[in-house]
Design an enzyme around this catalytic site. Structure first.
Site, PDB file in Angstrom:
ATOM      1  N   ARG A  23       0.881  -1.476  -0.330  1.00 41.48           N
ATOM      2  CA  ARG A  23       0.074   0.065  -0.124  1.00 41.48           C
ATOM      3  C   ARG A  23       0.864   1.155   0.047  1.00 41.48           C
ATOM      4  NH1 ARG A  23      -3.820  -0.578   5.302  1.00 41.48           N
ATOM      5  NH2 ARG A  23      -1.547  -1.188   6.156  1.00 41.48           N
ATOM      6  N   THR A  43       7.163  -7.581   0.456  1.00 44.21           N
ATOM      7  CA  THR A  43       6.441  -8.186   1.508  1.00 44.21           C
ATOM      8  C   THR A  43       5.390  -7.582   2.099  1.00 44.21           C
ATOM      9  OG1 THR A  43       7.693  -7.072   3.500  1.00 44.21           O
ATOM     10  CG2 THR A  43       8.920  -9.099   2.340  1.00 44.21           C
ATOM     11  N   TYR A 161       7.733   7.444  17.138  1.00 39.42           N
ATOM     12  CA  TYR A 161       8.056   7.517  15.759  1.00 39.42           C
ATOM     13  C   TYR A 161       9.379   8.178  15.405  1.00 39.42           C
ATOM     14  CZ  TYR A 161       7.008   7.750  10.694  1.00 39.42           C
ATOM     15  OH  TYR A 161       7.183   7.676   9.344  1.00 39.42           O
ATOM     16  N   ALA A 162       9.382   9.119  16.337  1.00 40.41           N
ATOM     17  CA  ALA A 162      10.520  10.256  15.633  1.00 40.41           C
ATOM     18  C   ALA A 162      11.897   9.447  16.248  1.00 40.41           C
ATOM     19  CB  ALA A 162      10.629  11.623  16.409  1.00 40.41           C
ATOM     20  N   ILE A 194       2.807  12.850   2.983  1.00 37.84           N
ATOM     21  CA  ILE A 194       2.504  12.058   1.884  1.00 37.84           C
ATOM     22  C   ILE A 194       1.002  11.668   1.921  1.00 37.84           C
ATOM     23  CG2 ILE A 194       3.076  10.438   0.216  1.00 37.84           C
ATOM     24  CD1 ILE A 194       5.366  12.629   0.642  1.00 37.84           C
TER      25      ILE A 194
END
Length: 254
Positions: A23, A43, A161-162, A194
């Site tokens: 995706r 994958t 995440y960072a 994005i």
């Protein structure tokens, strides 16, 4: 350099492995590399229907989908050996598999931290350790890691995440030093905002605030990232290694 040379990126006939390719950015990368003439194996974790849709929609190209949890080191090794047995080599590895679990630090669950770090960081270690020996033996190869602007420009609710993307940037630079003597380049692409499912919540919650931080005043498309990966994988980027290429429309923080 003649114009004829510019039509040959050196990718045709190559073999690519892309993690998390069913995706969004991953799918765009798979399709761009396949269109460039590469045999692409990607994958996916759980969504087999989405993975098969990528394969079915691109029957004219050589694309193979394989289930894999990149957190499983043994599974990564088995997949790479299977790929090398089938194709004979791995020319390009794109570490794209990643997850996001945003929340302020004080309410982050233990699982939110573990899942993000194990997928985004340990997962990259696992698959790269499996691929690297084959590239070293061939004394050639390209590794492209998909990072994020969050790795260098922190944002609210993204400590986990960072941290994972900052670690991936450091991994990229150190591995570039390690593998350069073997003819292998290692770089990263750091996307901004994005248009993907992963960024949907942020984009819909405060669209004007998001756009105000982007100098080009538009949300990026998965193809923007895929073409940057194509460039770093191509022969035109043969003298680039250890770099973090920001593809973010000129993203700035408050």
């Amino acid at each position: 350099m003649s114009s004829a040379n510019l039509t040959d990126a050196g990718l045709s006939g190559g073999v690519a492995l892309v993690t998390g390719g069913s995706r969004g950015i991953g799918r765009a990368i798979v399709e761009v590399l396949a269109a460039a003439g590469m045999s692409v194996t990607f994958t996916y974790l759980e969504n087999a229907a989405a993975a098969m849709e990528v394969v079915e929609a691109n029957k004219q190209f050589k694309i193979t989908a394989e289930p894999l949890d990149v957190r499983n080191a043994g599974g990564c090794s088995e997949l790479v050996e299977k790929l090398v047995e089938r194709e004979g080599k791995v020319d390009l590895l794109v570490n794209n598999a990643g997850v996001i679990r945003d929340n302020p630090l004080t309410i982050l669950e233990e699982e939110d931290v573990r899942l993000v770090l194990e997928t985004n960081v340990t997962g990259a270690f696992n698959i790269t350790r499996a691929v690297a020996p084959h590239m070293i033996a061939a004394r050639a190869g390209r590794i492209v890691n998909i990072s994020s602007v969050a790795g260098e420009k922190g944002g609210r609710g993204q400590t986990n995440y960072a941290a994972s993307k900052g670690a991936l940037n450091a991994f990229t630079r150190s591995l570039a030093v390690e593998l350069a003597p073997r003819g292998i380049t290692v770089n990263a692409v750091a996307p901004g905002v994005i248009e993907t499912e992963m960024s949907r919540e942020v984009r819909e919650r405060a669209p004007e605030a998001v756009l105000s931080r982007i100098l080009l005043r538009r949300i990026g498309q998965p193809a923007d990232i895929a073409h940057a990966v194509w460039f770093l994988a191509s022969r035109y980027a043969g003298y680039i290694t250890g770099e973090i290429l920001h593809v973010d429309g000129g993203f700035k923080m408050e």
